[in-house]
Design an enzyme around this catalytic site. Structure first.
Site, mmCIF file in Angstrom:
data_model
loop_
_atom_site.group_PDB
_atom_site.id
_atom_site.type_symbol
_atom_site.label_atom_id
_atom_site.label_comp_id
_atom_site.label_asym_id
_atom_site.label_seq_id
_atom_site.Cartn_x
_atom_site.Cartn_y
_atom_site.Cartn_z
ATOM 1 N N ARG A 24 0.842 -1.197 0.000
ATOM 2 C CA ARG A 24 0.000 0.000 0.000
ATOM 3 C C ARG A 24 0.875 1.244 0.000
ATOM 4 N NH1 ARG A 24 -4.514 -1.766 4.576
ATOM 5 N NH2 ARG A 24 -5.212 -3.641 3.489
ATOM 6 N N SER A 123 -7.884 -1.596 0.981
ATOM 7 C CA SER A 123 -8.834 -1.966 2.028
ATOM 8 C C SER A 123 -9.640 -0.773 2.530
ATOM 9 C CB SER A 123 -8.105 -2.669 3.173
ATOM 10 O OG SER A 123 -9.029 -3.197 4.102
ATOM 11 N N HIS A 124 -9.468 -0.432 3.807
ATOM 12 C CA HIS A 124 -10.260 0.616 4.458
ATOM 13 C C HIS A 124 -9.592 1.983 4.364
ATOM 14 C CE1 HIS A 124 -7.276 -1.023 7.104
ATOM 15 N NE2 HIS A 124 -7.352 0.035 7.880
ATOM 16 N N ASP A 299 -16.268 -1.769 4.544
ATOM 17 C CA ASP A 299 -15.132 -0.933 4.160
ATOM 18 C C ASP A 299 -14.977 -0.942 2.643
ATOM 19 O OD1 ASP A 299 -14.155 -3.534 3.894
ATOM 20 O OD2 ASP A 299 -12.114 -2.963 4.438
ATOM 21 N N ASP A 301 -13.136 -2.526 0.385
ATOM 22 C CA ASP A 301 -13.120 -3.779 -0.378
ATOM 23 C C ASP A 301 -14.071 -4.827 0.193
ATOM 24 O OD1 ASP A 301 -11.493 -4.198 1.890
ATOM 25 O OD2 ASP A 301 -10.290 -5.708 0.864
ATOM 26 N N ASP A 303 -14.406 -6.426 2.984
ATOM 27 C CA ASP A 303 -14.042 -7.565 3.841
ATOM 28 C C ASP A 303 -14.246 -7.243 5.327
ATOM 29 O OD1 ASP A 303 -11.871 -5.847 4.149
ATOM 30 O OD2 ASP A 303 -10.339 -7.399 3.864
ATOM 31 N N ARG A 304 -14.447 -5.975 5.668
ATOM 32 C CA ARG A 304 -14.716 -5.594 7.055
ATOM 33 C C ARG A 304 -16.187 -5.227 7.220
ATOM 34 N NH1 ARG A 304 -9.538 -2.596 9.655
ATOM 35 N NH2 ARG A 304 -7.933 -3.725 8.513
ATOM 36 N N THR A 367 -2.202 -11.209 14.110
ATOM 37 C CA THR A 367 -3.043 -10.479 13.167
ATOM 38 C C THR A 367 -2.619 -10.832 11.742
ATOM 39 O OG1 THR A 367 -3.389 -8.679 14.723
ATOM 40 C CG2 THR A 367 -3.718 -8.186 12.397
ATOM 41 N N GLU A 386 -11.254 -10.905 13.796
ATOM 42 C CA GLU A 386 -10.281 -9.937 14.287
ATOM 43 C C GLU A 386 -11.026 -8.737 14.851
ATOM 44 O OE1 GLU A 386 -6.548 -10.634 11.218
ATOM 45 O OE2 GLU A 386 -8.006 -9.078 10.754
ATOM 46 N N SER A 388 -10.393 -5.774 14.407
ATOM 47 C CA SER A 388 -10.384 -4.668 13.450
ATOM 48 C C SER A 388 -11.512 -4.833 12.426
ATOM 49 C CB SER A 388 -9.024 -4.560 12.754
ATOM 50 O OG SER A 388 -8.661 -5.799 12.172
ATOM 51 N N LYS A 399 -11.523 -12.541 5.261
ATOM 52 C CA LYS A 399 -12.651 -12.042 6.049
ATOM 53 C C LYS A 399 -13.726 -11.551 5.096
ATOM 54 C CE LYS A 399 -9.892 -7.888 7.153
ATOM 55 N NZ LYS A 399 -8.522 -8.420 7.179
#
Length: 582
Positions: A24, A123-124, A299, A301, A303-304, A367, A386, A388, A399
């Site tokens: 990233r 991600s987020h 989020d 993508d 996954d959260r 993690t 997790e 997060s 996730k």
């Protein structure tokens, strides 16, 4: 059309080290000449030949800025490296969990199966021309590349001298479903653009009882709200929640994917999901409108996830514990029982108590989703999470934010299946409080200090490691901060030995364990693109049901004072307050 392969000379730009969530950086870094190409070629060179030549690869992501350009570059490099076919989600959109599902479940018309994927996401993290971009590689099991592969990628990025690309291959129209055929030095090369949602929806329908959930959502007493934060979850939300489950169109917030996430921060927490938080009655000002019974956010993508009830926040630690406690009864996929459960080390011990009560195998891992993936591939784990905001199961190897929402809707539907015509529905808050009454409550919070000077963050962690050598010094500091906090009985750096492959992961977080079961955990997060993020986790267990109804921040206030003094947070970072509290 016949294409040619070009060898382009290059030099390492920097050591491109992918972390547990990939590489990233700011967009301005990725758009440098050769930067993305170096990483992609380094990845191809790190894989075994059979994973590249003649293989089928998935290339898609969360739709953030620079994704469309990156997809075209990766397609041309795939062709040049001997890949047989590339699958692209329509408009370049595939959630991270959907990519995992496509790798594991999708079969091409010619019987082909994917052997891996380039996922384009940060991600987020925010998106846009001045924000973040990211890329990661997932393996044939649908999970993130293991350290053995990411280490090879990193080493390759430091020595790369050339990359292969089919420069004369035309750009693919990724907005239209269909197959484009080409010929190259090694034979045919195809690019297939396919519907982003169909494979994932099919998988979800095989896991959950959609008809039971539909009955809940059709009840006049039940109201629902889902916020995609303008991320890729919007590509699935209408299909699943409206078309399949019958939710009202007005139930969806920010479900049009945007390259810059609408200028917002696509992190599903109480700080950044402002519109959903306000609608659910958790904002700073009271709304005259009655909040929905259930709310959730994703989020960038997808996954959260964040789970909310009416004026009620469910911590991710409680969420995974409650899903595990109810899964066998409420979710058909788990009707024959759970193989085991697992959580990341910083996540609260709420899942531990469920595992003990239900006599389930339990694992505490570092993690990073790859550790869960190892357990799942070995048949040791069914549900994991997790703190997060990541929750998932062994249906894929990532996730899965929408899966978590469907799990909660399944639990609500199961609890209310005989009650839809009654006086009052069982609510999210009811389910959580019932859980605390049975298993006790783990008061829990996380303080994120984002974009801290990387040197200062490392100095703080080094100080804590040194401090751990003397429990007397630690407890002197604890009592000096708050005399009503119990003593620390153990302090260490978490280390994990994988029960599947025997690998050892060290330096996974600094723990202070108190006599009464409380915990303080300090960890550096690798999910940002600049500086460092220090994450401080604060936890206290309360078994007495008469004391489980306190406000979390109030209950944890003494431990917060101790944590800040013990770590010298202000002295090291200059921060008097965290960026985000969850």
């Amino acid at each position: 059309m016949v294409f040619k392969v070009s060898k382009v000379s290059t030099t390492p730009i920097d050591g491109q080290k992918p972390g547990t969530s990939g590489l990233r950086k700011k967009v301005k870094v990725f758009i440098q000449p050769h930067y993305l190409q170096n990483f992609v070629q380094s990845t191809f060179n790190a894989l075994t030949p059979e994973k590249v030549r003649g293989a089928t690869l998935v290339v898609s992501g969360d739709g953030r800025y620079f994704s469309k350009d990156a997809i075209q570059i990766i397609i041309k490099m795939s062709a040049a490296n001997g890949v047989r076919r590339v699958w692209v989600g329509q408009n370049g959109l595939l959630s991270t969990p959907a990519v995992s599902a496509v790798i594991r479940e999708r079969v091409g018309v010619d019987g082909s199966k994917a052997t891996g994927a380039f996922i384009l996401t940060a991600s987020h993290n925010p998106g846009g021309p001045h924000e973040d971009f990211g890329i990661k590689y997932n393996m044939e099991n649908g999970g993130p590349a293991p350290e053995a592969i990411t280490d090879k990628i990193f080493e390759n990025t430091k020595t790369i001298t050339e990359y292969l690309i089919a420069e004369d291959l035309p750009n693919i129209d990724i907005s239209t479903i269909g197959v484009a055929n080409f010929s190259g030095p090694e034979g045919q090369f195809d690019v297939e653009v396919f519907d982003s949602a169909s494979d994932y929806v099919k998988l979800m329908k095989s896991i959950f009882d959609f008809e039971l959930i539909r009955k809940l959502l059709s009840s006049s007493k039940f109201t629902f709200c889902y916020d995609a934060l303008h991320g890729v979850a919007g590509a699935y939300a209408h299909r699943i929640f409206v078309e399949e489950l019958g939710a009202q169109e007005s139930s969806l917030l920010n479900c049009v994917p945007k390259e810059d996430f609408g200028g917002g921060h696509p992190d599903p927490n109480l700080t950044y999901a402002k519109e959903l938080v306000a609608r659910m009655g958790l904002g700073k000002s009271d709304s005259a409108v009655d909040p929905p019974e259930f709310g959730a956010a994703a989020d960038g993508d997808a996954d959260r996830n964040m789970i909310l009830g009416k004026r009620f926040f469910v911590t991710p630690s409680d969420s995974v514990a409650i899903i595990a406690a109810n899964a066998v009864n409420a979710i058909p996929y788990f009707s024959s029982g759970l193989k085991g459960v697992a959580r990341s080390m910083p996540t609260s011990a709420a899942l531990d108590v469920v595992a003990k009560n239900l006599n389930l195998k339990f694992f505490e891992v570092p993690t990073g989703w790859k550790f869960f993936g190892n357990l799942m591939d070995a048949g040791l784990c069914s549900i994991c999470g997790e703190e997060s905001f990541g929750t998932g199961s062994d249906h894929i190897r990532e996730k899965d934010g929408i899966w978590a929402v469907l799990a909660w809707l399944s639990i609500l539907a199961f609890k209310n299946k005989e009650n839809l015509n009654g006086d009052k529905l069982v609510t999210v808050e009811d389910i959580v409080r019932q859980h605390w009454a049975i298993y006790g409550r783990h008061y829990y919070t996380r303080y994120d200090y984002e974009n801290v000077d990387a040197g200062a963050a490392k100095d703080l962690m080094a100080y804590l490691v040194k401090l751990q050598s003397s429990l007397d010094e630690i407890n002197s500091s604890v009592k000096g901060a708050r005399s009503d906090v119990s003593n620390v009985v153990n302090a260490d750096e978490f280390e994990y030995k994988d029960p599947v492959d025997g690998s050892v992961s060290k330096h996974q977080g600094i723990r202070f364990l108190f006599e009464d079961g409380s915990r303080l955990v300090f960890r550096l997060s690798g999910t940002g693109s600049e500086g460092a993020t220090i994450r401080l986790y604060i936890e206290q267990y309360e078994k007495d049901s008469s004391k489980t109804g306190r406000d979390s921040q109030e209950a944890l206030a003494p431990l917060v004072v101790v944590a800040l003094k013990l770590s010298k947070m202000l002295e090291f970072t200059g921060r008097s307050a965290p960026t985000v509290i969850t």
